[in-house]
Design an enzyme around this catalytic site. Structure first.
Site, mmCIF file in Angstrom:
data_model
loop_
_atom_site.group_PDB
_atom_site.id
_atom_site.type_symbol
_atom_site.label_atom_id
_atom_site.label_comp_id
_atom_site.label_asym_id
_atom_site.label_seq_id
_atom_site.Cartn_x
_atom_site.Cartn_y
_atom_site.Cartn_z
ATOM 1 N N GLY A 19 23.787 -53.140 0.437
ATOM 2 C CA GLY A 19 22.509 -52.786 0.622
ATOM 3 C C GLY A 19 22.239 -51.520 0.928
ATOM 4 N N GLN A 24 18.417 -44.112 4.298
ATOM 5 C CA GLN A 24 19.846 -43.734 4.091
ATOM 6 C C GLN A 24 19.745 -42.442 3.041
ATOM 7 O OE1 GLN A 24 21.057 -48.055 3.916
ATOM 8 N NE2 GLN A 24 22.985 -46.804 4.487
ATOM 9 N N CYS A 67 29.145 -49.535 6.831
ATOM 10 C CA CYS A 67 27.618 -49.033 6.144
ATOM 11 C C CYS A 67 28.089 -47.906 5.339
ATOM 12 C CB CYS A 67 27.224 -48.437 7.679
ATOM 13 S SG CYS A 67 25.375 -47.730 7.173
ATOM 14 N N LEU A 68 27.377 -47.739 4.379
ATOM 15 C CA LEU A 68 27.509 -46.657 3.376
ATOM 16 C C LEU A 68 27.332 -45.348 4.068
ATOM 17 C CD1 LEU A 68 25.599 -48.158 0.398
ATOM 18 C CD2 LEU A 68 28.207 -48.110 0.582
ATOM 19 N N HIS A 109 20.934 -55.812 8.625
ATOM 20 C CA HIS A 109 21.672 -54.437 8.587
ATOM 21 C C HIS A 109 20.793 -53.506 8.016
ATOM 22 C CE1 HIS A 109 25.209 -51.564 8.455
ATOM 23 N NE2 HIS A 109 24.302 -50.908 7.647
ATOM 24 N N GLU A 110 20.127 -53.714 7.013
ATOM 25 C CA GLU A 110 19.166 -52.824 6.467
ATOM 26 C C GLU A 110 17.734 -52.498 7.166
ATOM 27 O OE1 GLU A 110 20.674 -50.804 3.844
ATOM 28 O OE2 GLU A 110 22.314 -52.221 4.124
ATOM 29 N N HIS A 113 17.966 -50.108 9.650
ATOM 30 C CA HIS A 113 17.912 -48.564 9.147
ATOM 31 C C HIS A 113 16.477 -48.340 9.211
ATOM 32 C CE1 HIS A 113 21.852 -47.265 7.894
ATOM 33 N NE2 HIS A 113 21.927 -48.557 7.383
#
Length: 173
Positions: A19, A24, A67-68, A109-110, A113
Site C-alpha cells: 500500500g 508518503q 511501512c515503506l 495503515h494507508e 497516513h
C-alpha cells in the site's frame, strides 16, 4: 487521476509494499493505493480517492506491520479485523466495500497516513521501545544528510514535556 496511476506504478516497483498513500510521496491529497493480496502486479491493486471508514467491526487483532516510510522497521500493531469503507474510484464513482483481515489491516495503515497518523503512533509503548533504536538510526541518518533542516523530535514514552528536545533519539541529546 494521474497521481493514482503514479502511485500504482510506485507500488508495483516495490518488492515489499502492499500500500501507498499520496502523502508518503509528498502529494497532499486524500488518495491511496493498496493491494489486498500482497502479490505484485495482481489486478487487486486498487486506487481509492477520498476514502473513509464508515463502520468498524468489534474484533481487533495484533500483527506485525512495516511501512515503506520506515524501511526494515517492523512491529506489532493492533487493528480492526473487519471494516466497511466508502471511496471514489478513478472515474469519480462512489464505491463501498467490506474489508476483512489482511485487506482491512492494509487499508487502515494507508488510511492512517491520510489522517497524519503513522503506524508507530498506534503501537503500545513497550512495542515502540523495541523499535526505538531503528527509528533513532533513521532520524540520525536524515539529520546527517540534511544538516540545515531543523528536526522536531518526539520524546520517548513517558517524557512528553514540551520544553525538552523532541524525537525518537531525544533521550540521548
Amino acid at each position: 487521476m494521474q497521481i493514482g496511476r503514479t502511485l500504482l506504478l510506485s507500488l508495483s516497483c516495490r518488492d515489499d509494499g502492499v500500500g501507498l498513500a499520496a502523502p508518503q510521496v509528498g502529494v497532499n491529497i486524500r488518495l491511496m493505493v493498496f493491494n489486498e493480496t500482497a502479490e505484485r502486479g495482481n489486478p487487486a491493486e486498487t486506487v481509492l480517492v477520498n476514502p473513509e471508514i464508515v463502520e468498524k467491526g468489534k474484533v481487533t487483532d495484533i500483527d506485525v506491520e512495516g511501512c515503506l516510510s520506515f524501511p526494515q522497521v517492523y512491529a506489532d500493531v493492533e487493528r480492526f479485523t473487519k471494516i466497511e469503507v466508502r471511496y471514489q474510484d478513478l472515474q469519480g464513482q462512489t464505491q463501498q466495500m467490506v474489508l476483512k483481515e489482511f485487506a482491512a489491516r492494509v487499508f487502515q495503515h494507508e488510511y492512517d497516513h491520510l489522517q497524519g497518523v503513522l503506524y508507530h503512533d498506534r503501537m503500545k509503548p513497550q512495542e515502540l521501545e523495541k523499535i526505538r533504536p531503528k527509528l533513532v538510526k533513521l532520524e540520525e541518518a536524515f539529520i546527517a544528510a540534511y544538516p540545515g533542516v531543523k528536526v522536531q523530535r518526539v520524546p520517548p514514552a513517558g517524557r512528553a514535556a514540551a520544553s525538552k528536545p523532541k524525537g525518537f533519539g531525544s533521550a540521548r541529546r
